[in-house]
Design a protein around this motif. Structure first.
Motif, PDB file in Angstrom:
ATOM      1  N   VAL A   1       0.840  -1.206   0.000  1.00  0.00           N
ATOM      2  CA  VAL A   1       0.000   0.000   0.000  1.00  0.00           C
ATOM      3  C   VAL A   1       0.872   1.252   0.000  1.00  0.00           C
ATOM      4  O   VAL A   1       0.664   2.180  -0.784  1.00  0.00           O
ATOM      5  CB  VAL A   1      -0.960   0.008   1.201  1.00  0.00           C
TER       6      VAL A   1
ATOM      7  N   ILE B   1       2.895   1.547  -3.467  1.00  0.00           N
ATOM      8  CA  ILE B   1       2.042   2.014  -4.569  1.00  0.00           C
ATOM      9  C   ILE B   1       1.608   3.455  -4.313  1.00  0.00           C
ATOM     10  O   ILE B   1       1.701   4.317  -5.187  1.00  0.00           O
ATOM     11  CB  ILE B   1       0.822   1.086  -4.724  1.00  0.00           C
TER      12      ILE B   1
ATOM     13  N   TYR C   1       4.363   6.076  -4.894  1.00  0.00           N
ATOM     14  CA  TYR C   1       4.700   6.363  -6.287  1.00  0.00           C
ATOM     15  C   TYR C   1       3.603   7.156  -6.990  1.00  0.00           C
ATOM     16  O   TYR C   1       3.899   8.001  -7.832  1.00  0.00           O
ATOM     17  CB  TYR C   1       5.061   5.078  -7.045  1.00  0.00           C
ATOM     18  N   TYR C   2       2.343   6.910  -6.606  1.00  0.00           N
ATOM     19  CA  TYR C   2       1.289   7.763  -7.163  1.00  0.00           C
ATOM     20  C   TYR C   2       1.426   9.192  -6.627  1.00  0.00           C
ATOM     21  O   TYR C   2       1.239  10.168  -7.350  1.00  0.00           O
ATOM     22  CB  TYR C   2      -0.095   7.209  -6.821  1.00  0.00           C
TER      23      TYR C   2
ATOM     24  N   ASP D   1       4.142  10.598  -5.664  1.00  0.00           N
ATOM     25  CA  ASP D   1       5.311  11.208  -6.316  1.00  0.00           C
ATOM     26  C   ASP D   1       4.905  11.751  -7.680  1.00  0.00           C
ATOM     27  O   ASP D   1       5.286  12.858  -8.061  1.00  0.00           O
ATOM     28  CB  ASP D   1       6.416  10.159  -6.473  1.00  0.00           C
ATOM     29  N   TYR D   2       4.083  10.972  -8.391  1.00  0.00           N
ATOM     30  CA  TYR D   2       3.632  11.435  -9.706  1.00  0.00           C
ATOM     31  C   TYR D   2       2.815  12.710  -9.581  1.00  0.00           C
ATOM     32  O   TYR D   2       2.954  13.644 -10.371  1.00  0.00           O
ATOM     33  CB  TYR D   2       2.805  10.343 -10.388  1.00  0.00           C
TER      34      TYR D   2
ATOM     35  N   SER E   1      12.787  11.076  -4.152  1.00  0.00           N
ATOM     36  CA  SER E   1      14.238  11.158  -3.991  1.00  0.00           C
ATOM     37  C   SER E   1      14.626  11.770  -2.652  1.00  0.00           C
ATOM     38  O   SER E   1      15.760  11.674  -2.228  1.00  0.00           O
ATOM     39  CB  SER E   1      14.829  11.999  -5.123  1.00  0.00           C
TER      40      SER E   1
ATOM     41  N   TYR F   1       8.648   0.310 -10.883  1.00  0.00           N
ATOM     42  CA  TYR F   1       7.286  -0.164 -11.142  1.00  0.00           C
ATOM     43  C   TYR F   1       7.246  -1.684 -11.255  1.00  0.00           C
ATOM     44  O   TYR F   1       6.328  -2.324 -10.779  1.00  0.00           O
ATOM     45  CB  TYR F   1       6.743   0.479 -12.419  1.00  0.00           C
ATOM     46  N   TRP F   2       8.288  -2.238 -11.880  1.00  0.00           N
ATOM     47  CA  TRP F   2       8.336  -3.694 -11.996  1.00  0.00           C
ATOM     48  C   TRP F   2       8.464  -4.324 -10.626  1.00  0.00           C
ATOM     49  O   TRP F   2       7.797  -5.316 -10.319  1.00  0.00           O
ATOM     50  CB  TRP F   2       9.505  -4.129 -12.887  1.00  0.00           C
TER      51      TRP F   2
ATOM     52  N   ILE G   1       7.493  -3.157  -7.799  1.00  0.00           N
ATOM     53  CA  ILE G   1       6.234  -3.033  -7.067  1.00  0.00           C
ATOM     54  C   ILE G   1       5.220  -4.052  -7.579  1.00  0.00           C
ATOM     55  O   ILE G   1       4.554  -4.733  -6.796  1.00  0.00           O
ATOM     56  CB  ILE G   1       5.681  -1.599  -7.198  1.00  0.00           C
ATOM     57  N   LEU G   2       5.140  -4.196  -8.900  1.00  0.00           N
ATOM     58  CA  LEU G   2       4.161  -5.141  -9.463  1.00  0.00           C
ATOM     59  C   LEU G   2       4.485  -6.567  -9.029  1.00  0.00           C
ATOM     60  O   LEU G   2       3.615  -7.299  -8.557  1.00  0.00           O
ATOM     61  CB  LEU G   2       4.137  -5.025 -10.982  1.00  0.00           C
TER      62      LEU G   2
ATOM     63  N   THR H   1       3.734  -7.024  -5.419  1.00  0.00           N
ATOM     64  CA  THR H   1       2.296  -7.098  -5.159  1.00  0.00           C
ATOM     65  C   THR H   1       1.755  -8.482  -5.476  1.00  0.00           C
ATOM     66  O   THR H   1       0.974  -9.056  -4.706  1.00  0.00           O
ATOM     67  CB  THR H   1       1.550  -6.041  -5.998  1.00  0.00           C
ATOM     68  N   VAL H   2       2.210  -9.016  -6.605  1.00  0.00           N
ATOM     69  CA  VAL H   2       1.752 -10.360  -6.987  1.00  0.00           C
ATOM     70  C   VAL H   2       2.217 -11.376  -5.951  1.00  0.00           C
ATOM     71  O   VAL H   2       1.441 -12.234  -5.507  1.00  0.00           O
ATOM     72  CB  VAL H   2       2.275 -10.712  -8.402  1.00  0.00           C
TER      73      VAL H   2
END
Lengths: 216, 196
Positions: free
Chosen positions: B62, B65, B68-69, B71-72, B79, B167-168, B170-171, B174-175
């Motif tokens: 949580v 993810i 990073y959202y 941060d966007y 950083s 991102y990889w 995190i994905l 998560t899986v």
């Protein structure tokens, strides 16, 4: 605990399935984020308005007067290259080449509030570019010398004698320019002209953003 | 914008006040969700309660993810966040010791204090044990220091080590988390229930 959950037929509750799928989708969604655009500084609308304002320019006459008055708040920045700066420049100017503007050693000259920064180049093209970068970054009290050194030469160093039908103010301006030219060494023997020494400016380096410290 | 305190959005003087408030909330939620019982942590090893594993995986995914959202969106500058330095071998050995402590004592240092708060005698013994351990460690620090400070890799993260996009990571993480959730429930269903 629901009855369905207690009976052994269902291993995972629907809510949890939903949450698990949501989490995987959120994680996968990170890949689809568009590239981040750095929007720091002045926003575009404001920036356009700022560029249209004429008070970002300072005329050669205004500048000459301020130099002669020895205005301590004035800070002249030469945005031309180093060779050009070494050849000739305005008195007490500091050389900050345009391409090095945002480097750490130079940016602190422009990014500060204690001086009125006046940028100049041969015309006002490069100085304008520097001004635009500075304005976008949100630097305050930065001005551009209108017409640059060419205009400086045409007005202060060798002013044109006004025509006879011109108003009295034109003659007064001519007198001022002639006098200012003398101040800047027009007509003086060459040995008398001192090499322009850069003004000593104690710049305050902006604190770098600190990284959070500590942990569990 | 964030992190709020290093960027001066919240004056640094509030640091401890905010820490106190977060600490109170943390303790309250930990107690309310039953972590003040030593069986909760022991349950992972005996297979009747996987709340701890689920908790840590959920927290990790949580926050990863979410960060990073954020941060966007420009709410947090990734950083600028603190990355704990990696001391590889000390971390492994320390982790093994900590795991053994979990198994023998049934508490995490945090949950033990939480359990003292509701008056558990075993938690008190555990906390005294922590103090003794800290004392022994401090006294023998001269001997342990070369090992303790060795293999310092600095503030590295997995993306630096493997050179792949966060991102990889995190994905994939998560899986993995979802698979772990599924299997932990799978095991829990097959183990005799313990009520506490």
């Amino acid at each position: 605990m629901s009855k369905r959950y207690k009976s052994k037929k269902i291993l995972v509750k629907t809510e949890y399935k939903f949450l698990a799928i949501l989490m995987i989708l959120m994680a996968a969604g990170l890949f689809f984020l568009p590239e981040k655009i750095d929007n720091e500084g002045t926003n575009p609308e404001e920036f356009v308005l700022n560029t249209l304002k004429s008070d970002r320019y300072i005329s050669t006459d205004q500048l000459a007067k301020r130099i002669i008055d020895q205005d301590p708040t004035l800070l002249l920045i030469d945005t031309r290259s180093e060779e050009e700066y070494n050849a000739f420049t305005l008195p007490n100017a500091i050389n900050v080449p345009l391409e090095k503007l945002l480097e750490e050693d130079y940016v602190s000259y422009i990014d500060q509030d204690s001086y009125d920064v006046v940028l100049f180049s041969n015309d006002n093209y490069h100085a304008d570019q520097a001004w635009k970068i500075g304005n976008r970054k949100g630097f305050k009290s930065v001005y551009v010398l209108k017409g640059g050194l060419n205009e400086w030469f045409n007005t202060i160093i060798s002013p044109k004698y006004p025509a006879e039908n011109m108003p009295e103010t034109a003659f007064k301006l001519y007198d001022f320019r002639k006098a200012a030219g003398m101040y800047f060494g027009v007509g003086a023997p060459k040995s008398d002209t001192k090499k322009a020494t850069p003004k000593k400016v104690i710049t305050v380096k902006k604190k770098k953003k600190r990284v959070a410290e500590g942990g569990c | 914008m964030g992190p709020l305190i290093p960027n001066g959005l919240i004056p640094i003087e509030w640091n401890f006040v905010i820490a106190l408030l977060i600490g109170l909330a943390f303790g309250y939620i930990m107690e309310a969700s039953g972590f003040s019982s030593s069986r909760k942590i022991i349950g992972v090893f005996y297979g009747y309660d996987f709340a701890v594993i689920k908790l840590f995986f959920t927290t990790a995914i949580v926050s990863a993810i979410g960060l990073y959202y954020m941060d966007y969106l420009g709410w947090v500058d990734i950083s600028q966040l603190y990355v704990h330095p990696t001391y590889l071998w000390p971390a492994i050995v320390g982790g093994v010791f900590m795991g053994l402590g979990f198994m023998f004592g049934g508490y995490c240092p945090g949950t033990s204090l939480c359990a003292i708060g509701i008056g558990k005698i075993d938690a008190l013994a555990f906390a005294v044990g922590i103090m003794i351990g800290v004392f022994i460690f401090s006294e023998s620090f001269g001997l342990l220091e070369p090992f303790f400070n060795g293999s310092n890799y600095g503030h590295i993260t997995m993306m630096d080590t493997f050179g792949i996009s966060p991102y990889w990571i995190i994905l994939i993480f998560t899986v993995i988390a979802v698979i772990v959730f599924y299997f932990s429930d799978f095991i829990r269903k097959r183990v005799k229930k313990v009520f506490y």
